[in-house]
Motif scaffolding. Structure first.
Motif, PDB file in Angstrom:
ATOM      1  N   SER A 147       0.762  -1.290  -0.123  1.00 22.45           N
ATOM      2  CA  SER A 147      -0.051  -0.011   0.182  1.00 22.45           C
ATOM      3  C   SER A 147       0.761   1.311   0.056  1.00 22.45           C
ATOM      4  CB  SER A 147      -1.020   0.104   1.183  1.00 22.45           C
ATOM      5  OG  SER A 147      -1.588  -1.097   1.237  1.00 22.45           O
ATOM      6  N   TYR A 148       1.932   1.319  -0.829  1.00 20.91           N
ATOM      7  CA  TYR A 148       2.886   2.485  -0.910  1.00 20.91           C
ATOM      8  C   TYR A 148       2.102   3.616  -1.069  1.00 20.91           C
ATOM      9  CZ  TYR A 148       6.928  -0.576  -1.256  1.00 20.91           C
ATOM     10  OH  TYR A 148       7.592  -1.723  -1.063  1.00 20.91           O
ATOM     11  N   ARG A 149       1.056   3.779  -1.976  1.00 20.01           N
ATOM     12  CA  ARG A 149       0.405   4.895  -2.523  1.00 20.01           C
ATOM     13  C   ARG A 149      -0.702   5.267  -1.577  1.00 20.01           C
ATOM     14  NH1 ARG A 149       1.467   6.159  -7.458  1.00 20.01           N
ATOM     15  NH2 ARG A 149      -0.223   7.790  -7.794  1.00 20.01           N
ATOM     16  N   GLU A 150      -0.820   4.744  -0.476  1.00 21.30           N
ATOM     17  CA  GLU A 150      -1.860   5.142   0.664  1.00 21.30           C
ATOM     18  C   GLU A 150      -1.374   6.443   1.454  1.00 21.30           C
ATOM     19  OE1 GLU A 150      -3.773   2.084   2.541  1.00 21.30           O
ATOM     20  OE2 GLU A 150      -4.286   1.141   0.649  1.00 21.30           O
ATOM     21  N   SER A 151      -0.005   6.687   1.520  1.00 21.72           N
ATOM     22  CA  SER A 151       0.267   7.991   2.259  1.00 21.72           C
ATOM     23  C   SER A 151       1.354   8.717   1.438  1.00 21.72           C
ATOM     24  CB  SER A 151       0.566   7.421   3.652  1.00 21.72           C
ATOM     25  OG  SER A 151       2.020   7.185   3.504  1.00 21.72           O
ATOM     26  N   LYS A 152       1.704  10.046   1.957  1.00 17.00           N
ATOM     27  CA  LYS A 152       2.835  10.558   1.266  1.00 17.00           C
ATOM     28  C   LYS A 152       4.216   9.985   1.745  1.00 17.00           C
ATOM     29  CE  LYS A 152       0.396  13.823  -0.616  1.00 17.00           C
ATOM     30  NZ  LYS A 152      -0.476  14.763  -0.073  1.00 17.00           N
ATOM     31  N   LEU A 153       4.206   9.672   2.899  1.00 17.57           N
ATOM     32  CA  LEU A 153       5.399   9.315   3.558  1.00 17.57           C
ATOM     33  C   LEU A 153       5.821   7.897   2.712  1.00 17.57           C
ATOM     34  CD1 LEU A 153       7.667   9.516   6.006  1.00 17.57           C
ATOM     35  CD2 LEU A 153       6.362   7.767   7.088  1.00 17.57           C
ATOM     36  N   THR A 154       4.903   7.280   2.726  1.00 17.81           N
ATOM     37  CA  THR A 154       5.293   5.750   2.127  1.00 17.81           C
ATOM     38  C   THR A 154       5.887   5.812   0.657  1.00 17.81           C
ATOM     39  OG1 THR A 154       3.138   5.239   2.281  1.00 17.81           O
ATOM     40  CG2 THR A 154       4.232   4.162   3.881  1.00 17.81           C
ATOM     41  N   ARG A 155       4.746   6.926   0.005  1.00 16.61           N
ATOM     42  CA  ARG A 155       5.199   6.961  -1.456  1.00 16.61           C
ATOM     43  C   ARG A 155       6.480   7.625  -1.706  1.00 16.61           C
ATOM     44  NH1 ARG A 155       2.000  10.605  -5.526  1.00 16.61           N
ATOM     45  NH2 ARG A 155       2.853   9.459  -7.243  1.00 16.61           N
ATOM     46  N   LEU A 156       6.684   8.508  -0.712  1.00 11.70           N
ATOM     47  CA  LEU A 156       8.163   9.124  -0.912  1.00 11.70           C
ATOM     48  C   LEU A 156       9.457   8.178  -0.683  1.00 11.70           C
ATOM     49  CD1 LEU A 156       9.297  11.836  -1.450  1.00 11.70           C
ATOM     50  CD2 LEU A 156       9.038  12.548   0.746  1.00 11.70           C
ATOM     51  N   LEU A 157       9.073   7.470   0.463  1.00  7.96           N
ATOM     52  CA  LEU A 157      10.169   6.548   0.657  1.00  7.96           C
ATOM     53  C   LEU A 157       9.962   5.142   0.161  1.00  7.96           C
ATOM     54  CD1 LEU A 157      10.574   7.980   4.100  1.00  7.96           C
ATOM     55  CD2 LEU A 157      11.795   8.384   2.246  1.00  7.96           C
ATOM     56  N   GLN A 158       9.215   4.682  -0.790  1.00 13.29           N
ATOM     57  CA  GLN A 158       8.884   3.493  -1.450  1.00 13.29           C
ATOM     58  C   GLN A 158      10.033   2.694  -1.579  1.00 13.29           C
ATOM     59  OE1 GLN A 158       6.077   3.411  -4.401  1.00 13.29           O
ATOM     60  NE2 GLN A 158       6.626   1.447  -5.190  1.00 13.29           N
ATOM     61  N   GLU A 159      11.108   3.503  -2.314  1.00 10.01           N
ATOM     62  CA  GLU A 159      12.371   2.864  -2.632  1.00 10.01           C
ATOM     63  C   GLU A 159      13.223   2.336  -1.347  1.00 10.01           C
ATOM     64  OE1 GLU A 159      15.089   4.837  -5.819  1.00 10.01           O
ATOM     65  OE2 GLU A 159      16.018   5.210  -3.965  1.00 10.01           O
ATOM     66  N   SER A 160      12.787   3.087  -0.157  1.00 11.87           N
ATOM     67  CA  SER A 160      13.497   2.595   0.910  1.00 11.87           C
ATOM     68  C   SER A 160      12.998   1.398   1.719  1.00 11.87           C
ATOM     69  CB  SER A 160      13.808   3.583   1.975  1.00 11.87           C
ATOM     70  OG  SER A 160      13.953   4.796   1.431  1.00 11.87           O
ATOM     71  N   LEU A 161      11.786   1.046   1.344  1.00 13.70           N
ATOM     72  CA  LEU A 161      10.925   0.137   1.939  1.00 13.70           C
ATOM     73  C   LEU A 161      10.907  -1.152   0.930  1.00 13.70           C
ATOM     74  CD1 LEU A 161       8.254   2.409   3.439  1.00 13.70           C
ATOM     75  CD2 LEU A 161      10.088   1.327   4.792  1.00 13.70           C
TER      76      LEU A 161
END
Ligand code: ADP
Ligand code: MG
Length: 395
Positions: free
Chosen positions: A314-328
């Motif tokens: 669910s990366y796209r569900e928040s700004k933080l996870t979207r921005l840091l997708q590559e890190s997760l």
């Protein structure tokens, strides 16, 4: 027999595939503060040798005999109250900072309850006071990961002599809104996240990036941005406990090889001071939703999904996870510092943090450097290849 088999499977399931790297998770226990000492609080959370954290508590309700219950957790590294800022930097951040200079993207998160030392760890103590007096290249012991990382990067660049450009930006996510902490204008439009090349490569438009040439210059920028963070609104404490602060540093490097080709490398370092972990806790009694922090909740959800190998994350569900997708689960190298209080009073939040941190340890990334070779010699290579083929034909 079945037992033996399952044990064997467990033993192999922990093995990393080539090229994979788990998120490295460490835990830092802060010292008792003065008030806690005055109140006679006990330190019941201890960093033990062998990378363990021991939590001791009296569990009256579950445990009518009032016996002490102990829980022990293992991490990649653990740090007690006596740990210096320098030691923490050297163990947790330095390896990732070096990777940045090899063209990797690296991220370090601080996660934990408000008041446990996230900002202490990321920025340091009294940051604003020593920024101006620190002078060139001298950081006080109280300096946290951000100033130390910046200083280390400049030191390596200067020693290596590699042609490099360093850029910084500083961003806050509050209530799912992005704010550029280095924007010259107060009413700058909100920066936007958009997809770059590659599936988890995110870019931000409308975010100021400044080219910087030494530590002192970065410190001057940080003084401005951190002041903006704390004075932007009334209720500054509440805001800083609910917002995520992301400092980013990008290094473009150009190295010329003996054969005349250029190797271009780009490394990006994200240093993230997350919102207080309690802002993702829903009170089960009141079902109060006011405190829910979408980005922090989604971070937990993404970590859980990665643990369970969901096909959709669910990366796209928040700004933080979207921005840091590559890190997760992506191509960056990532570390997390979970910060906890030592006291019995905070033990429930501490256990939440430790369990969360354990989940993060299972997230596997596939680190990949951003490196490109400019083939200046490509024509020469083709000519010699043609020559070789002609010789072969003639033979
Ligand atoms: P958070 O950002 O997690 O809310 P802070 O970093 O603001 O927490 O820390 C809360 C207080 O505890 C601050 O006064 C800070 O200086 C102090 N503190 C936190 N961690 C440590 C530590 N490891 N050693 C000494 N003081 C600490
Ligand atoms: Mg803080």
């Amino acid at each position: 027999r079945r037992k033996a088999k399952s044990r064997r499977m467990n033993a192999t399931s922990g093995i990393k595939k080539a090229g994979e790297a788990n998120i490295a998770v460490s835990v830092r226990v802060r010292p008792l503060n003065r008030q806690e000492e005055v109140d006679g609080r006990k330190a019941v959370v201890k960093a033990e040798p062998l990378k363990n954290i021991l939590v001791q508590r009296i569990q009256g309700a579950v445990n009518p005999s009032n016996r002490e219950v102990q829980e022990r957790f293992s991490f990649n590294s653990t740090f007690g109250p006596e740990t210096s800022q320098e030691d923490l930097y050297n163990s947790v951040a330095r390896p990732l900072v070096i990777e940045t200079l090899h063209g990797y993207n690296s991220t370090i998160f601080c996660y934990g309850q408000t008041g446990t030392g996230k900002t202490f760890t990321m920025e340091g103590v009294d940051f604003n006071n020593w920024v101006h007096s620190s002078g060139e290249g001298i950081l006080p012991e109280s300096a946290g990961l951000i100033p130390r990382a910046v200083d280390d990067i400049f030191k390596h660049i200067n020693e290596s002599g590699v042609e490099s450009t360093v850029r910084i930006s500083h961003l806050e996510i509050y209530n799912e809104k992005l704010q550029d902490l280095l924007a010259p204008l107060d009413n700058a439009p909100e920066p936007k996240i958009f997809n770059g090349k590659g599936k988890d490569h995110m870019l931000i438009s409308g975010l100021e990036e400044f080219v910087v040439k030494d530590t002192a210059e970065v410190l001057r920028f940080l003084k401005v941005s951190l002041e903006k963070r704390t004075t932007a609104q009334t209720g500054a404490n509440e805001r800083s406990s609910r917002s995520h602060c992301i400092f980013s540093l990008t290094v473009h490097m150009k190295e010329t090889l003996a054969d005349g080709d250029d190797v271009l490398k780009v490394g990006k370092l994200y240093l993230v001071d997350l919102a207080g972990s309690e802002s993702a806790t829903v009170s089960s009694h009141t079902q109060e939703t006011r405190n829910i922090n979408t980005s922090l909740l989604t971070l937990g959800k993404v970590i859980k999904e990665l643990n369970e190998h969901h096909r959709h994350v669910s990366y796209r569900e928040s700004k933080l996870t979207r921005l840091l997708q590559e890190s997760l689960g992506g191509k960056a190298k990532t570390a997390m510092v979970a910060t906890v209080a030592p006291t019995d009073a905070a033990v429930d939040q501490t256990l939440n943090t430790l369990r969360y941190a354990q989940q993060a340890m299972n997230v596997k990334n596939k680190p990949e450097a951003n490196e490109r070779r400019s083939r200046k010699n490509i024509v020469r290579e083709y000519l010699s290849e043609i020559e070789r083929l002609q010789r072969e034909l003639a033979a």
